[in-house]
Scaffold this active site. Structure first.
Site, PDB file in Angstrom:
ATOM      1  N   TYR A 114       0.862  -1.182   0.000  1.00  0.00           N
ATOM      2  CA  TYR A 114       0.000   0.000   0.000  1.00  0.00           C
ATOM      3  C   TYR A 114       0.899   1.233   0.000  1.00  0.00           C
ATOM      4  O   TYR A 114       2.078   1.143  -0.340  1.00  0.00           O
ATOM      5  CB  TYR A 114      -0.911  -0.104   1.252  1.00  0.00           C
ATOM      6  CG  TYR A 114      -2.102   0.795   1.272  1.00  0.00           C
ATOM      7  CD1 TYR A 114      -2.923   0.932   0.172  1.00  0.00           C
ATOM      8  CD2 TYR A 114      -2.389   1.531   2.427  1.00  0.00           C
ATOM      9  CE1 TYR A 114      -4.016   1.781   0.216  1.00  0.00           C
ATOM     10  CE2 TYR A 114      -3.479   2.379   2.474  1.00  0.00           C
ATOM     11  CZ  TYR A 114      -4.293   2.503   1.366  1.00  0.00           C
ATOM     12  OH  TYR A 114      -5.371   3.338   1.409  1.00  0.00           O
ATOM     13  N   LYS A 169     -20.216 -19.420 -12.729  1.00  0.00           N
ATOM     14  CA  LYS A 169     -19.217 -19.404 -13.807  1.00  0.00           C
ATOM     15  C   LYS A 169     -17.846 -19.043 -13.214  1.00  0.00           C
ATOM     16  O   LYS A 169     -16.826 -19.617 -13.579  1.00  0.00           O
ATOM     17  CB  LYS A 169     -19.595 -18.401 -14.895  1.00  0.00           C
ATOM     18  CG  LYS A 169     -20.896 -18.707 -15.615  1.00  0.00           C
ATOM     19  CD  LYS A 169     -20.720 -19.577 -16.842  1.00  0.00           C
ATOM     20  CE  LYS A 169     -22.072 -19.971 -17.409  1.00  0.00           C
ATOM     21  NZ  LYS A 169     -22.014 -20.974 -18.460  1.00  0.00           N
ATOM     22  N   GLU A 211     -21.909 -13.176 -20.927  1.00  0.00           N
ATOM     23  CA  GLU A 211     -22.722 -14.337 -20.559  1.00  0.00           C
ATOM     24  C   GLU A 211     -24.202 -13.982 -20.542  1.00  0.00           C
ATOM     25  O   GLU A 211     -24.594 -12.942 -20.005  1.00  0.00           O
ATOM     26  CB  GLU A 211     -22.294 -14.820 -19.158  1.00  0.00           C
ATOM     27  CG  GLU A 211     -22.904 -16.135 -18.742  1.00  0.00           C
ATOM     28  CD  GLU A 211     -22.429 -17.323 -19.574  1.00  0.00           C
ATOM     29  OE1 GLU A 211     -21.214 -17.466 -19.775  1.00  0.00           O
ATOM     30  OE2 GLU A 211     -23.284 -18.097 -20.029  1.00  0.00           O
TER      31      GLU A 211
END
Ligand SMILES: NC(=O)c1ccc[n+]([C@@H]2O[C@H](COP(=O)([O-])OP(=O)(O)OC[C@H]3O[C@@H](n4cnc5c(N)ncnc54)[C@H](O)[C@@H]3O)[C@@H](O)[C@H]2O)c1
Ligand SMILES: O=C(O)C[C@H](O)C(=O)O
Ligand SMILES: [Mg+2]
Length: 482
Positions: A114, A169, A211
């Site tokens: 970070y 998926k 999709e």
């Protein structure tokens, strides 16, 4: 061919049973008489006079489950505490999560992953955007994008309701292809807006898997994104389906001793999947393909508003057959269903040529139930996980994206798709090829590996792979990590 159906609706009944009044034998016979099938029994807690048990029971459907629950609850000595559906339990809280690769143990590490040190990595990518492939999740992450308009065969059920499929998926991408995937369901159906949003999120991803976007919008959305993005864009319902379908057809044709060139093929449902399947099998050699949608056979004697149907009518149906499925199916060697439930009947099957091949791929309910079709067909396949011969795009997308991401392909072209289909088909050896085994299981580890390898090779051969192709002195050379 004996068709085995491996799962029904599986319910868990949590019951409080009075010890003095209820034996396990009594409980089992009530469930058995009501037609339920006990598959597991657990003791949850035991008190002085009662015991709480979870009984997992397979039932035919929800109505059957409700009746069984009533029968149990009305029996003296049995109280139904609650009933849960195992499938719903697997969805509680969603099916995926984000897990960091490194655990931050101290301030020094915090300052690297970070601020402040992360800034140097940002600057390196700013100088050379290609480094995003090395230094961010772009390397191995795919966005699974849907607008919820053609979810399985359930139709336009909206973006919230599409999430369980897209999360599913994402699970499959990871488990079978080692690819990280993230579900993104959009609350818009406007193609311009979908293209704009996908382009805007693309920097984070190495590929876009579209999709369950309904046709004909899906064709335009995919084409425009392919043109405008330099990462693979793949509409799974078109190309994933077409690849696995071709693999299955090659093996089924081999089994029945017919050549692709000689087959009469009827495709029902000329949407995303139907168009792509037709193009793919024609590319592989099929000549006589007839398309049928709700208004009947697509024929060149009619004109169609949808450009894709006009193309279809002009490029298929060489004998220009007119009418409905009843007319198309006469003498057909192969039926491919990517439409909806109940489209195909036993009467249709009886009109097909010798050794019929039936791929009823609508999900979740196929065009004909395998149990019904069984006596009349030589090869039967569906898209479902609970019957043999599962023709489902899960055999394709994990391996295709694995291969494409590994070589940093710019696109997924026809050669890569054809290579993927051949790779899937070749996992089933000639000795193994059988009516109930024309297509390998998704759990067969060779599938995704062979697909990825074949796709990668085709990507290099066709010049769309980028990995390892950078020249000496090029600032984006692979060896530079900073
Ligand atoms: N097994 C798989 O891997 C797989 C992959 C993709 C799609 N599918 C299934 O295929 C079906 C279609 O998916 P899609 O993405 O192409 O959807 P889509 O909405 O793009 O196309 C569906 C087409 O089927 C037609 N249709 C629907 N019912 C019909 C009927 N009774 N008779 C004739 N035509 C009919 C519609 O008019 C439409 O043109 C769905 O059930 C889906 O679940 C299966
Ligand atoms: O999701 C599936 O099981 C396959 C396919 O993508 C479908 O839409 O039916
Ligand atoms: Mg789909």
């Amino acid at each position: 061919m004996a068709i085995q159906h491996s799962s029904g609706l599986s319910l868990i009944f949590r019951l409080e049973l009075e010890n003095s009044n209820t034996t396990f034998g009594k409980l089992a016979s009530i469930i058995g008489e009501a037609g339920g099938d006990i598959i597991a029994v657990d003791v949850i807690s035991v008190a002085k006079d009662t015991v709480i048990r979870d009984i997992t029971v397979t039932v035919l459907d929800r109505e059957h489950g409700r009746n069984l629950s009533k029968a149990l609850d009305s029996t003296p000595g049995i109280r139904v505490i609650n009933v849960s559906d195992r499938t719903f339990l697997m969805h509680l809280g969603g099916k995926i999560e984000v897990t960091p690769k490194i655990r931050i143990k101290n301030r020094d590490e915090l300052s690297r992953v970070y601020t402040p040190h992360v800034a140097r990595v940002c600057e390196a990518i700013h100088e050379d955007p290609y480094k995003a492939f090395k230094l961010t999740i772009k390397r191995n992450t795919v966005a699974v994008v849907s607008d919820g308009t053609a979810v399985l065969g359930l139709g336009d059920i909206g973006p919230h309701a599409a999430m369980p499929v897209m999360e599913g998926k994402a699970m499959l991408f990871k488990q079978f292809g080692g690819v990280d995937a993230f579900p993104i369901c959009l609350d818009t159906k406007d193609p311009d807006e979908i293209v704009r949003i996908v382009k805007a999120i693309a920097p984070a991803f190495g590929g876009i898997n579209l999709e369950d976007i309904s046709s004909p919008r899906c064709f335009e959305i995919e084409e425009r994104l392919k043109e405008e993005l330099d990462i693979p864009v793949f509409h799974d319902d078109q190309h994933g389906t077409a690849v696995v379908l071709l693999a299955s057809l090659m093996n089924a044709a081999k089994l029945v001793g017919k050549r692709l060139e000689d087959l009469k093929v009827v495709v029902v449902g000329i949407g995303a999947a139907g168009v792509a399947c037709t193009k793919m099998i024609m590319l592989a050699g099929c000549k006589n393909v007839i398309g049928v949608d709700r208004d009947g056979i697509l024929t060149r004697t009619k004109t169609y508003e949808r450009p894709i149907w006009q193309w279809y009518a002009e490029n298929t149906n060489p004998e220009n057959i007119q009418g409905t499925l009843d007319d198309a199916i006469k003498g057909a060697d192969v039926f491919i269903g990517v439409s909806g439930p109940g489209v195909l009947t036993v009467d249709h099957l009886k009109k097909m040529a010798k050794d019929p091949i039936v791929f009823a791929m609508a999900n979740p309910v196929p065009e004909i139930a395998p149990e019904v079709a069984e006596p009349y067909v030589r090869v039967m396949a569906t898209g479902r996980s609970d019957y043999p011969n599962q023709i489902n795009n899960v055999l394709v997308f994990p391996g295709v994206f694995k291969g494409a991401l590994e070589c940093r392909a710019r696109t997924i072209n026809e050669e890569m798709k054809l290579a993927a289909a051949k790779a899937i088909a070749s996992v089933v050896s000639d000795d193994e090829l059988h009516e109930s085994y024309i297509i390998p299981s998704v759990f067969n580890k060779k599938v995704a590996e062979s697909v990825a390898k074949a796709v990668k090779q085709a990507a290099y051969e066709t010049g769309v792979a980028r990995r390892g192709l950078h020249k000496k002195g090029d600032s984006s050379a692979e060896k530079n990590n900073f």
